[in-house]
Design an enzyme around this catalytic site. Structure first.
Site, mmCIF file in Angstrom:
data_model
loop_
_atom_site.group_PDB
_atom_site.id
_atom_site.type_symbol
_atom_site.label_atom_id
_atom_site.label_comp_id
_atom_site.label_asym_id
_atom_site.label_seq_id
_atom_site.Cartn_x
_atom_site.Cartn_y
_atom_site.Cartn_z
ATOM 1 N N GLY A 10 0.815 -1.214 0.000
ATOM 2 C CA GLY A 10 0.000 0.000 0.000
ATOM 3 C C GLY A 10 0.846 1.259 0.000
ATOM 4 C CG PHE A 11 0.109 6.087 0.830
ATOM 5 C CD1 PHE A 11 1.220 6.728 0.306
ATOM 6 C CD2 PHE A 11 -0.651 6.752 1.796
ATOM 7 C CE1 PHE A 11 1.588 8.000 0.737
ATOM 8 C CE2 PHE A 11 -0.296 8.016 2.235
ATOM 9 C CZ PHE A 11 0.835 8.644 1.719
ATOM 10 C CB ILE A 12 1.948 4.033 4.919
ATOM 11 C CG1 ILE A 12 1.040 5.270 4.958
ATOM 12 C CG2 ILE A 12 3.009 4.102 6.023
ATOM 13 C CD1 ILE A 12 0.183 5.394 6.218
ATOM 14 C CE1 TYR A 152 -9.074 2.704 9.043
ATOM 15 C CE2 TYR A 152 -9.396 4.949 9.834
ATOM 16 C CZ TYR A 152 -8.560 3.936 9.402
ATOM 17 O OH TYR A 152 -7.199 4.153 9.350
ATOM 18 C CE LYS A 156 -6.516 0.995 11.110
ATOM 19 N NZ LYS A 156 -5.334 0.168 10.830
HETATM 20 N N1 NAD Z 1 -3.099 7.056 4.920
HETATM 21 C C1 NAD Z 1 -3.547 7.625 6.036
HETATM 22 O O1 NAD Z 1 -3.840 8.846 6.067
HETATM 23 C C2 NAD Z 1 -3.702 6.840 7.305
HETATM 24 C C3 NAD Z 1 -4.100 7.519 8.469
HETATM 25 C C4 NAD Z 1 -4.264 6.797 9.646
HETATM 26 C C5 NAD Z 1 -4.012 5.428 9.653
HETATM 27 N N2 NAD Z 1 -3.641 4.787 8.510
HETATM 28 C C6 NAD Z 1 -3.407 3.343 8.568
HETATM 29 O O2 NAD Z 1 -2.126 3.059 8.030
HETATM 30 C C7 NAD Z 1 -2.153 1.790 7.366
HETATM 31 C C8 NAD Z 1 -1.669 1.945 5.934
HETATM 32 O O3 NAD Z 1 -2.546 2.850 5.266
HETATM 33 P P1 NAD Z 1 -2.366 3.252 3.727
HETATM 34 O O4 NAD Z 1 -2.863 4.636 3.582
HETATM 35 O O5 NAD Z 1 -1.020 2.874 3.266
HETATM 36 O O6 NAD Z 1 -3.481 2.296 3.078
HETATM 37 P P2 NAD Z 1 -3.395 1.318 1.830
HETATM 38 O O7 NAD Z 1 -4.800 0.889 1.569
HETATM 39 O O8 NAD Z 1 -2.627 1.935 0.723
HETATM 40 O O9 NAD Z 1 -2.548 0.106 2.411
HETATM 41 C C9 NAD Z 1 -3.135 -0.950 3.123
HETATM 42 C C10 NAD Z 1 -2.665 -2.251 2.477
HETATM 43 O O10 NAD Z 1 -3.250 -3.336 3.198
HETATM 44 C C11 NAD Z 1 -3.601 -4.332 2.271
HETATM 45 N N3 NAD Z 1 -4.656 -5.167 2.853
HETATM 46 C C12 NAD Z 1 -5.956 -4.831 3.058
HETATM 47 N N4 NAD Z 1 -6.620 -5.870 3.591
HETATM 48 C C13 NAD Z 1 -5.719 -6.867 3.724
HETATM 49 C C14 NAD Z 1 -5.801 -8.204 4.194
HETATM 50 N N5 NAD Z 1 -6.967 -8.708 4.643
HETATM 51 N N6 NAD Z 1 -4.692 -8.983 4.179
HETATM 52 C C15 NAD Z 1 -3.517 -8.481 3.702
HETATM 53 N N7 NAD Z 1 -3.382 -7.225 3.231
HETATM 54 C C16 NAD Z 1 -4.465 -6.441 3.246
HETATM 55 C C17 NAD Z 1 -4.077 -3.580 1.048
HETATM 56 O O11 NAD Z 1 -4.016 -4.363 -0.137
HETATM 57 C C18 NAD Z 1 -3.130 -2.390 1.018
HETATM 58 O O12 NAD Z 1 -2.020 -2.638 0.180
HETATM 59 C C19 NAD Z 1 -3.587 1.293 7.502
HETATM 60 O O13 NAD Z 1 -3.660 0.440 8.620
HETATM 61 C C20 NAD Z 1 -4.385 2.539 7.735
HETATM 62 O O14 NAD Z 1 -5.594 2.269 8.431
HETATM 63 C C21 NAD Z 1 -3.479 5.457 7.339
#
Ligand code: NAD
Length: 322
Positions: A10-12, A152, A156
């Site tokens: 994913g992104f992060i 959501y 969390k």
């Molecule tokens: N981007 C933000 O602003 C933000 C803010 C607060 C918290 N977060 C948390 O940070 C984390 C990363 O966020 P992100 O923005 O990179 O999101 P993202 O959706 O780009 O990355 C999440 C990844 O998890 C994978 N995934 C989803 N369900 C899955 C499963 N059942 N098994 C295996 N992989 C699975 C997805 O394919 C994806 O690649 C998440 O937990 C998100 O809740 C993000």
């Protein structure tokens, strides 16, 4: 260290994977490339690191306990960085069961595997959304965080509580990091900054929910990555830490900053506030500063310019591919 990185496509996760590899760690990524947004984008993210010998990618689900066990049998993990989740506040209102299953049961599956295989260290990606519409700003980790506004946010918070239980029962070292809206290269395409940039560049109207007074504490992805890595280095006990930019900006001002970076004016399609959305987020980062030496370094004006430059270069590259 040998690290299990969930959600690493994913992104992060893909920004983090690059940095971990640069610092000499072995990264085992588990990600099911789910369809929340185009799996092609995630696959492209993975390809940036796939040829590096210290990087291994496994496509699969964190809820698949047999698969998770196989990974723990195959690799001697020193720590788990758990980012995999169904992200996004608004879509969680439509499908709460899915959010609960992935974010809570998925976390439990990992914690149980850690217990079975004697792995005791985890950094968990939580969210500022757990604070709900807390009237007191900035948000501090001692706030009760017991009034989540969306499925959501509730998922969390539930996962944070499970992490505490495993810390209590098995002496796991776990830091739950509450990220405040993250942006930067590879940002999820459905997030506001990404959507606004794309629409302004293409001369299309942007959907603005509310009167523009809502405020978010945007955090550049490099600062999030450094918060995660600093946590890994200082993991001891159970802690909840805010990882934010500590410099909130209103939606109206954010749009101005994006307009400046793009060099074009936005056309605005104003819509009502969305259920589940909070009025503002603002991180008190004193605990993270003290405990893990966390210092966000990218101001939103610079971060947005970097994001827009990246966005443009990716669009140009896509055009060449076509
Ligand atoms: N981007 C933000 O602003 C933000 C803010 C607060 C918290 N977060 C948390 O940070 C984390 C990363 O966020 P992100 O923005 O990179 O999101 P993202 O959706 O780009 O990355 C999440 C990844 O998890 C994978 N995934 C989803 N369900 C899955 C499963 N059942 N098994 C295996 N992989 C699975 C997805 O394919 C994806 O690649 C998440 O937990 C998100 O809740 C993000």
């Amino acid at each position: 260290m040998t690290i299990l990185l969930t959600g690493g496509a994913g992104f992060i996760g893909s920004n983090l994977a690059k940095q971990l590899l640069e610092e000499g760690h072995q990264v085992i990524c588990l990600d099911n490339l789910d369809s929340y947004y185009a799996p092609d984008i995630k696959w492209k993210n993975v390809q940036q690191t796939l040829s590096i010998p210290a990087y291994h990618f496994h496509q699969g689900d964190i809820r698949d306990s047999d698969l998770v066990d196989t990974l723990f049998q195959t690799y001697a993990f020193d720590a788990v960085i758990h980012l995999a989740a169904r992200a996004g506040v608004r879509p969680s209102v439509q499908d709460p069961a899915l959010y609960y299953d992935v974010n809570v049961n998925g976390t439990l599956t990992l914690l149980q595997a850690m217990q079975r295989f004697g792995v005791t260290k985890m950094v968990f990606a939580s969210s500022s959304s757990v604070y709900g519409d807390s009237p007191q700003v900035p948000f501090t980790e001692t706030d009760s965080a017991d009034r989540p506004l969306s499925p959501y946010a509730a998922s969390k918070r539930a996962a944070e509580l499970l992490c505490h239980t495993f810390h209590n029962l098995y002496s796991f070292d776990i830091f739950c990091l509450r990220f405040f809206t993250v942006y930067g290269p590879l940002q999820r395409p459905e997030m506001a900054i990404s959507q606004f940039t794309e629409s302004i560049l293409n001369g299309q109207a942007i959907n603005v929910f509310g009167d523009g007074s809502t405020a978010r504490d945007y955090t550049y992805v490099d600062d999030i990555v450094s918060g995660i890595i600093q946590s890994l280095k200082n993991l001891k006990g159970y802690e909840v830490l805010n990882i934010g930019g500590a410099d909130p900006i209103s939606l109206a001002n954010l749009i101005r900053v994006i307009e400046q970076a793009v060099g074009q004016t936005a056309l605005i399609n104003r819509l009502p506030m969305q259920p589940g959305d909070v009025q503002q987020t603002y991180a008190d980062i004193r605990k993270a500063t003290q405990l893990i030496d966390y210092h966000p370094s990218v101001r939103v004006e610079d971060g947005i310019q970097r994001f827009v430059d990246w966005f443009r270069s990716r669009q140009d590259a896509d055009l060449v591919m076509k």
